[in-house]
Design a protein around this motif. Structure first.
Motif, PDB file in Angstrom:
ATOM      1  N   GLU A   1       0.837  -1.208   0.000  1.00 60.35           N
ATOM      2  CA  GLU A   1       0.000   0.000   0.000  1.00 60.35           C
ATOM      3  C   GLU A   1       0.871   1.257   0.000  1.00 60.35           C
ATOM      4  OE1 GLU A   1      -3.304   2.477  -0.021  1.00 60.35           O
ATOM      5  OE2 GLU A   1      -3.040   0.357  -0.543  1.00 60.35           O
TER       6      GLU A   1
ATOM      7  N   MET B   1       0.959   4.286  -2.776  1.00 58.28           N
ATOM      8  CA  MET B   1       0.782   5.698  -2.427  1.00 58.28           C
ATOM      9  C   MET B   1       1.989   6.530  -2.848  1.00 58.28           C
ATOM     10  SD  MET B   1      -0.902   5.234   1.370  1.00 58.28           S
ATOM     11  CE  MET B   1      -0.744   6.966   1.787  1.00 58.28           C
TER      12      MET B   1
ATOM     13  N   SER C   1       2.025   9.707  -5.374  1.00 59.01           N
ATOM     14  CA  SER C   1       2.514  10.993  -4.849  1.00 59.01           C
ATOM     15  C   SER C   1       3.692  11.506  -5.665  1.00 59.01           C
ATOM     16  CB  SER C   1       2.927  10.839  -3.382  1.00 59.01           C
ATOM     17  OG  SER C   1       1.832  10.436  -2.597  1.00 59.01           O
TER      18      SER C   1
ATOM     19  N   CYS D   1       5.937   7.851   2.999  1.00 62.52           N
ATOM     20  CA  CYS D   1       5.596   6.460   2.645  1.00 62.52           C
ATOM     21  C   CYS D   1       6.822   5.558   2.718  1.00 62.52           C
ATOM     22  CB  CYS D   1       4.985   6.415   1.247  1.00 62.52           C
ATOM     23  SG  CYS D   1       3.350   7.163   1.138  1.00 62.52           S
TER      24      CYS D   1
ATOM     25  N   SER E   1     -14.840   7.146   6.782  1.00 64.36           N
ATOM     26  CA  SER E   1     -13.958   8.260   7.126  1.00 64.36           C
ATOM     27  C   SER E   1     -14.324   8.839   8.490  1.00 64.36           C
ATOM     28  CB  SER E   1     -14.059   9.346   6.052  1.00 64.36           C
ATOM     29  OG  SER E   1     -13.272  10.459   6.385  1.00 64.36           O
TER      30      SER E   1
ATOM     31  N   GLU F   1      -3.867   7.492   9.695  1.00 63.00           N
ATOM     32  CA  GLU F   1      -3.183   7.279   8.417  1.00 63.00           C
ATOM     33  C   GLU F   1      -4.058   6.455   7.476  1.00 63.00           C
ATOM     34  OE1 GLU F   1       1.508   7.564   9.757  1.00 63.00           O
ATOM     35  OE2 GLU F   1       0.580   5.605   9.498  1.00 63.00           O
TER      36      GLU F   1
ATOM     37  N   PRO G   1      -6.284   8.759   2.935  1.00 60.06           N
ATOM     38  CA  PRO G   1      -6.760   8.748   1.544  1.00 60.06           C
ATOM     39  C   PRO G   1      -8.240   9.106   1.409  1.00 60.06           C
ATOM     40  CG  PRO G   1      -5.512   6.745   2.070  1.00 60.06           C
ATOM     41  CD  PRO G   1      -5.795   7.432   3.356  1.00 60.06           C
TER      42      PRO G   1
ATOM     43  N   LYS H   1      -7.854  17.825   5.802  1.00 63.33           N
ATOM     44  CA  LYS H   1      -6.463  17.388   5.683  1.00 63.33           C
ATOM     45  C   LYS H   1      -5.567  18.173   6.645  1.00 63.33           C
ATOM     46  CE  LYS H   1      -6.644  15.814   0.873  1.00 63.33           C
ATOM     47  NZ  LYS H   1      -6.186  16.048  -0.498  1.00 63.33           N
TER      48      LYS H   1
END
Length: 976
Positions: free
Chosen positions: A158, A162, A166, A178, A844, A868, A872, A880
Motif C-alpha cells: 500500500e 501511495m 505521490s 511512505c 472516514s 493514516e 486517503p 487534511k
C-alpha cells in the motif's frame, strides 16, 4: 554473488571418498557406517553452531553450520539454521538463498518458508513475501507471527502504491513519509532508500539525502541509483556559481544594464524549478535589480520567494528590509532586521535595526513636512512661504459660510499648520524633530510661537522680547488675500484633551469592565475613542458595557459603527446580534448570529446565539386566541393633551388594571416566578398608585411621582414578557411531556414518513450535543436506535447508514462523558457497518472518531495508524489540515520529533492552500515545538515568529502571550 550462490552447492565429503580406488560393493557395511558417522559428525557441528548462536557469536555459528552442510547437504534444517545466522549478520540475500534451498529440500519446513518470507520482506519484495507467509498459514493456520508479517507485507504494498501516486503528483514529502513507513519493515531495501533520498534532494534537504545515499554506497559501492542521488545533491548545492545565465545576469548588472539583467535572471529561474538554493539566489538577485529599477513591490515579492525556498538566507532578508524601508513599511522592515540581527549579531546589523526602529517611531508622529507640503530638505524661506500659503488656505474666516463639519476640519488643519511651523522654524526643535526625538518628552511644548509667526508673515528681525502684547498674540495680521483685504487670524488653541495614550485608556476600560464598573469603563472607552474614533475593538468593548447596563440602543449603535468599514468583523456581528436580542428583535438577531457563524463556524458563541434566538422566536409565536393586547409603556402622554386630570388617569389605570387582571389571572403565577423578588416591588408600586395625594406630588426635578411609578410598572411588564418569550417555565414542562408522548408513540409503530422522522431525530440529537446537553442527546440517540432496529429495510432502505450515524452520535456523547471504552465500541460498530455497506463517508467519520478516542486515552501510535488509514479518504483542505496536525501532535507525544515536524509542515501547506489563518497558527506552533526538540533552534525561532504574526492577526491575546514566552526561550537557546 547471487548468480554464484545459485549454481554453487558444496560437494559432500562422501563423494570425494568415492573417488578412492577400492571396491565399495565388497564392503557395504563399511559404507553404512561411514554415512552414519558423517551424519553424527554433522549433527555435532550443528550443536556447536547452536551454542555459538545462543551466545550471539554469529560468525562462528555460521562456520559450524557450513561444516554441517558440507557433511550432509540434503538436510533442510542445516540450511534453515544458517539462514537464521545470516539474517542476524544482515546478509539477507545469502539468507534468502539458504531459505529457498531449505524449502526445496523440504516443502513442509515451516521455518524455512517463514525465513524466506522475512528475507523477501526486508529486501522490499512484499509480493513474494506474501506468498511465503500464506504458505506458512497453509501449514499452520493459527500462526500469529505469519499473520502479522502478512499484514506488514500488505502495508508495504500500500505504501508503494501511495508513493508512486505521490511522486507523479510531485508530492515529495508524501513519498518520503511512505518510504519511511515502508522501511520500518523493509530496512534492507535499497530501492526504497534511493527513492527516499531522491525526494529529499528534490525537497532541498541535501544533507539528509547525502546521508541516505552514503549508507547505500557503503553496502554497495557500485549502486548506480545511489551515485545518481549523490550527484544530484552535489549539483544542487554546488552548481549555482557556475550557472551560465546567472553569470550573464551578474555581468549585465555590473555594467548597469538593469533591464537586461532582470530578464536574464527571470530566464534562469525557468531552467530548473527544483534547484531550491539556486533559485533562492536568483530571486534575491532579481530583487536587487528590481529595486534599482524602482520595482519595489516586485522586489519584495522576489525576496519573499527566496526566503520561502531558503529560510536561512540572510541576504534576502536584508534586501527585503531595505525595500520595506524605501516603501515606508517600517514595521515590516523592523521585523526583518530583527530576524537578521538574531541570526548574525554584527555591529552593521545592529545599526540597520536601530535605524529602522527610529524611522518607525518617526512615522507614527505627525509629518510636519507633509502638513506644510514641503520636502525634508526645504530651506527656511521655502518653509515660510509654505506656511503663509497653508495658513491662508485653512484660515477659519475663509470657511465661515461652510457647514459646521467643514469648519471644524479646517480649524483642525489650521492648528496643525501653526504647530508644524513652530517646530520647523526653530532650528533646535527642527534638528531634534529630524533626529527622531520626542519633543513632548523633552518638555518642548507645541504651543505656537507668535514671534515666529509674525516674522514669517512680515519678514525682518524678530521683535524684541515683550514687544508683542497678549492682544497682539491673540490677533495677528497675517497678510492680504487675493481681493486685497486684511485677513485676521484668530488664534484659538485649546490645550485640552486626553493626557494619555489610546492603548492605556482601552486597558483601563477592560480592567474596569472585569471589575463590573461599567459606567467608568464606558468613560475610559469613550476617551480612547476620542483619540481613535474608528477603532472597531474599542467600539465593541463599549457596546458590551452599554449592554451590561441595559442600554441596548447605544450598544446597538456602537456595534453598527464597528461594522461600518468592515461588514465581516465577527466581533461586531456578535455584539449587534446580542444587542438586537436584548431589544427583543429576535428575527434580526438570528440573522446576525447566522452571519457570524458562517464567518467563524468554530466559535461556540454563535451556535448558542442561534439556538437561543430560535427558541425565543418559537416561544413568541402562539395561537391567535392566546394573544392578549395590553397597555404597556409610558402612560404620561395621556395627561399631556386634552387636559386629562391625574385623578381620571388613576381611575382609568385602575379599570385597565382590573380588566387586565381578569384576563391574565392565570398568568400571575408565571409572572411571579419570572420576576422573582421584583414581583413584590411591582405589587408595592401598584399600591402606591392608589394614593391620590402621592401621585399628584412632584420630585425636586419637577417630574411627577405618578409618571415615575407608571414607568416602573411598565418596565417590569416589558421584562416579564421578554423573559417569558425566551423560555417560559410552563413551556419547558409542556415540551417535556409532549416529547415523552411522541417518543412513546413512535417506539411501537413506524411513522408514516420514516426518513423524515429519522432526519428530524438526528437533527434534534445534533442540536442537543452542540448545545452541550450531552446526556439529553445520548438518551435521544439510544431511543431512536431502539426504534430503528425494530424496523425492516423495507421500511427504512438506508437502515445500515442510519444505525452507523447513531453509533457515531452515541460514541461522541460517551466521549464527552469520559466513557472511552464504550465510546470506542460504538465507533468501531460504526466502522463495521460502513465497511459492510461500502460507505466511504461513514468509514472516514468512524476512523476519525476512533483516532480521537485513542489519542484521548494516550494510545498515540494506534491513533496514528487509524488516522493514516483515513488519510486517503480525507476530502477538503480543512480536513487534511486538521488530520496532518493531529498526527503530528501524536508523533510529538511519542517523541518522534522528525515525523512531527514533517506532518506539521504538511498541515501548514494544507492550511496555506485554504488560507486558514487559525490552522496556519497551529501548524507553525507544532513545527516550532518539533524543531525545538530536535535542537534546530534557529528554525524554531522562525516558526514561532510566524506563529506570533498570525496570532496577532487573529487578535488572540492568550496565544500571543504563550508564543512570546516560548519564543524568548528559543532565542535564549540560539544565543547559547
Amino acid at each position: 554473488m547471487k548468480g554464484s550462490h545459485a549454481s554453487f552447492h558444496p560437494p559432500p565429503l562422501y563423494s570425494k571418498m568415492a573417488t578412492v580406488d577400492y571396491d565399495s560393493s565388497a564392503d557395504p557395511e563399511m559404507d553404512l557406517t561411514s554415512d552414519e558417522e558423517l551424519e553424527r559428525e554433522a549433527e555435532g557441528f550443528k550443536e556447536q553452531g547452536n551454542a555459538y548462536y545462543v551466545k550471539k557469536e554469529y560468525a562462528e555459528a555460521f562456520n559450524f553450520y557450513t561444516k554441517a552442510i558440507d557433511l550432509c547437504p540434503k538436510n533442510a534444517s542445516y540450511y534453515g539454521n544458517r539462514a537464521a545466522t545470516l539474517m542476524m549478520l544482515s546478509r539477507y540475500r545469502e539468507a534468502l538463498e539458504d531459505s529457498q534451498q531449505a524449502v526445496r529440500l523440504d516443502d513442509t519446513f515451516m521455518k524455512g518458508h517463514m525465513r524466506e518470507g522475512k528475507c523477501h520482506l526486508l529486501l522490499g519484495n512484499a509480493m513474494a513475501a506474501s506468498r511465503c507467509f500464506q504458505k506458512v498459514l497453509e501449514l499452520e493456520p493459527d500462526n500469529s507471527q505469519a499473520q502479522q508479517e502478512l499484514k506488514n507485507a500488505e502495508s508495504i504494498l500500500e505504501f508503494e502504491r501511495m508513493a508512486e501516486i505521490s511522486f507523479e503528483k510531485r508530492d515529495f514529502r508524501m513519498v518520503v513519509f511512505c518510504m519511511d513507513r515502508a522501511l520500518e519493515s523493509a530496512s534492507a531495501c535499497h530501492r526504497f532508500k534511493v527513492l527516499k533520498a531522491e525526494c529529499l534532494a528534490l525537497l532541498g534537504r541535501y544533507p539528509e539525502a547525502q546521508s541516505v545515499a552514503s549508507d547505500i554506497l557503503r553496502m554497495d559501492s557500485t549502486n548506480g541509483d545511489a551515485l545518481y542521488v549523490r550527484g544530484l545533491c552535489l549539483y544542487y548545492e554546488d552548481c549555482i556559481d557556475k550557472a551560465a545565465k546567472k553569470e550573464e545576469g551578474n555581468k549585465a548588472f555590473k555594467e548597469g544594464s538593469f533591464e537586461e539583467a532582470y530578464d536574464l535572471y527571470s530566464e534562469a529561474l525557468t531552467i530548473d524549478p527544483n534547484n531550491i538554493k539556486t533559485n533562492a539566489k536568483l530571486y534575491c538577485n532579481r530583487a536587487t535589480v528590481g529595486s534599482k529599477l524602482n520595482k519595489l513591490e516586485q522586489a519584495i515579492e522576489d525576496c519573499t520567494k527566496a526566503i520561502k525556498l531558503d529560510e536561512t538566507y540572510i541576504k534576502a532578508y536584508l534586501r527585503r528590509a531595505q525595500c520595506y524601508m524605501d516603501t515606508e513599511q517600517y514595521e515590516e522592515a523592523v521585523r526583518d532586521y530583527e530576524k537578521v540581527y538574531q541570526t548574525e549579531k554584527t555591529k552593521e546589523h545592529k545599526n540597520l535595526l536601530k535605524n529602522a526602529q527610529l524611522e518607525l517611531k518617526k512615522s507614527k508622529r505627525k509629518d510636519y513636512y507633509k502638513v506644510l507640503g514641503v520636502d525634508k530638505n526645504a530651506t527656511e524661506d521655502e518653509i515660510k512661504k509654505a506656511y503663509r500659503k497653508r495658513a491662508l488656505m485653512h484660515h477659519p474666516d475663509r470657511h465661515s459660510g461652510a457647514s459646521a463639519e467643514v469648519q471644524k476640519e479646517e480649524e483642525k488643519k489650521f492648528k496643525e499648520v501653526g504647530e508644524a511651523f513652530t517646530v520647523l522654524s526653530d532650528p533646535k526643535k527642527k534638528s531634534r524633530y529630524d533626529s527622531g526625538h520626542d519633543l513632548e518628552d523633552d518638555d518642548m511644548n507645541m504651543d505656537f510661537d507668535a514671534n515666529n509667526i509674525f516674522k514669517a508673515f512680515f519678514g525682518g528681525p524678530e521683535p524684541p522680547e515683550g514687544a508683542m502684547s497678549e492682544e497682539l498674540i491673540d490677533l495677528v495680521i497675517c497678510g492680504l488675500d487675493t481681493i486685497d483685504s486684511t485677513v485676521r487670524v484668530i488664534w484659538i488653541y485649546e490645550s485640552q484633551g486626553p493626557k494619555s495614550s489610546f492603548s492605556t485608556y482601552v486597558a483601563e476600560g477592560d480592567q474596569l469592565f472585569q471589575k463590573g464598573e461599567y459606567v467608568k469603563a464606558i468613560e475610559s472607552f469613550s476617551t480612547a475613542l476620542s483619540l481613535q474614533p474608528d477603532d472597531k475593538n474599542c467600539l465593541v468593548a463599549r457596546s458590551r458595557c452599554y449592554l451590561k447596563l441595559g442600554d441596548a440602543e447605544n450598544a446597538l449603535k456602537d456595534a453598527e459603527t464597528s461594522l461600518r468599514d468592515s461588514k465581516d468583523f465577527f466581533k461586531g456581528l456578535y455584539q449587534k446580534a446580542e444587542a438586537l436580542y436584548t431589544m427583543g428583535d429576535f428575527e434580526f438577531a438570528l440573522v446576525y448570529y447566522h452571519r457570524g457563524k458562517k464567518l467563524r463556524p468554530e466559535l461556540q458563541e454563535f451556535r448558542l446565539g442561534i439556538q437561543k434566538a430560535q427558541e425565543a422566536i418559537d416561544n413568541s409565536v402562539g395561537s391567535p386566541s392566546s394573544v392578549k393586547l395590553e397597555n404597556k409603556g409610558d402612560f404620561s402622554f395621556l395627561h399631556k393633551s386634552n387636559g386629562v386630570h391625574p385623578k381620571h388617569l388613576n381611575h382609568s389605570h385602575k379599570r385597565e388594571s382590573k380588566k387586565h387582571n381578569q384576563k391574565t389571572g392565570k398568568s400571575e403565577k408565571t409572572a411571579k416566578e419570572l420576576l422573582g423578588e421584583l414581583y413584590s416591588d411591582r405589587e408595592y408600586l401598584e399600591k402606591l398608585l392608589q394614593d391620590e395625594d402621592l401621585i399628584k406630588s412632584k420630585i425636586r426635578t419637577g417630574e411627577r411621582v405618578q409618571d415615575l411609578i407608571v414607568g416602573c410598572i411598565s418596565y417590569l411588564d416589558t421584562r416579564t414578557a421578554f423573559w417569558q418569550q425566551q423560555k417560559p417555565i410552563y413551556a419547558r414542562q409542556r415540551d417535556r411531556k409532549l416529547m415523552q408522548q411522541q417518543w412513546n408513540r413512535v417506539l411501537h409503530k413506524p411513522p408514516s414518513d420514516p426518513t423524515r422522522y429519522v432526519l428530524n431525530g438526528l437533527e434534534e440529537i445534533d442540536t442537543a450535543l452542540s448545545a452541550g446537553n450531552t446526556e439529553s442527546g445520548l438518551k435521544k440517540a439510544r431511543e431512536l436506535m431502539k426504534a430503528v432496529k425494530e424496523w425492516s429495510e423495507d421500511v427504512l432502505p438506508n437502515k445500515r447508514e442510519v444505525l452507523g450515524n447513531l453509533h457515531s452520535c452515541i460514541g461522541n456523547a460517551l466521549m464527552d462523558l469520559g466513557n472511552m471504552d464504550k465510546a470506542l465500541h460504538h465507533h468501531e460498530k460504526d466502522l463495521e457497518l460502513a465497511k459492510k455497506g461500502d460507505l466511504t463517508d461513514s468509514k472516514s467519520r468512524a476512523l476519525d472518531n476512533i483516532g480521537r478516542v485513542y489519542a484521548r486515552i494516550g494510545k498515540f501510535q494506534r491513533a496514528i495508524e487509524v488516522w493514516e488509514e483515513k488519510l486517503p479518504l480525507a476530502c477538503g483542505g480543512l480536513e487534511k489540515t486538521w488530520l496532518f496536525h493531529e498526527i503530528g501532535r501524536c508523533y510529538l507525544e511519542l517523541k518522534r520529533y522528525g515525523e512531527a515536524r514533517d506532518y506539521g509542515s504538511r498541515s501548514l501547506m494544507a492550511a496555506d492552500d485554504i488560507s486558514d489563518e487559525k490552522w496556519q497558527l497551529n501548524a507553525s506552533v507544532l513545527m516550532a515545538q518539533a524543531e525545538l526538540k530536535l535542537g534546530n533552534y534557529k528554525a524554531c525561532v522562525l516558526h514561532f515568529e510566524r506563529a506570533l504574526d498570525r496570532a496577532k492577526l487573529l487578535q488572540d491575546d492568550s496565544a500571543s502571550e504563550a508564543i512570546q514566552k516560548a519564543l524568548r526561550e528559543a532565542r535564549h537557546r540560539v544565543t547559547q
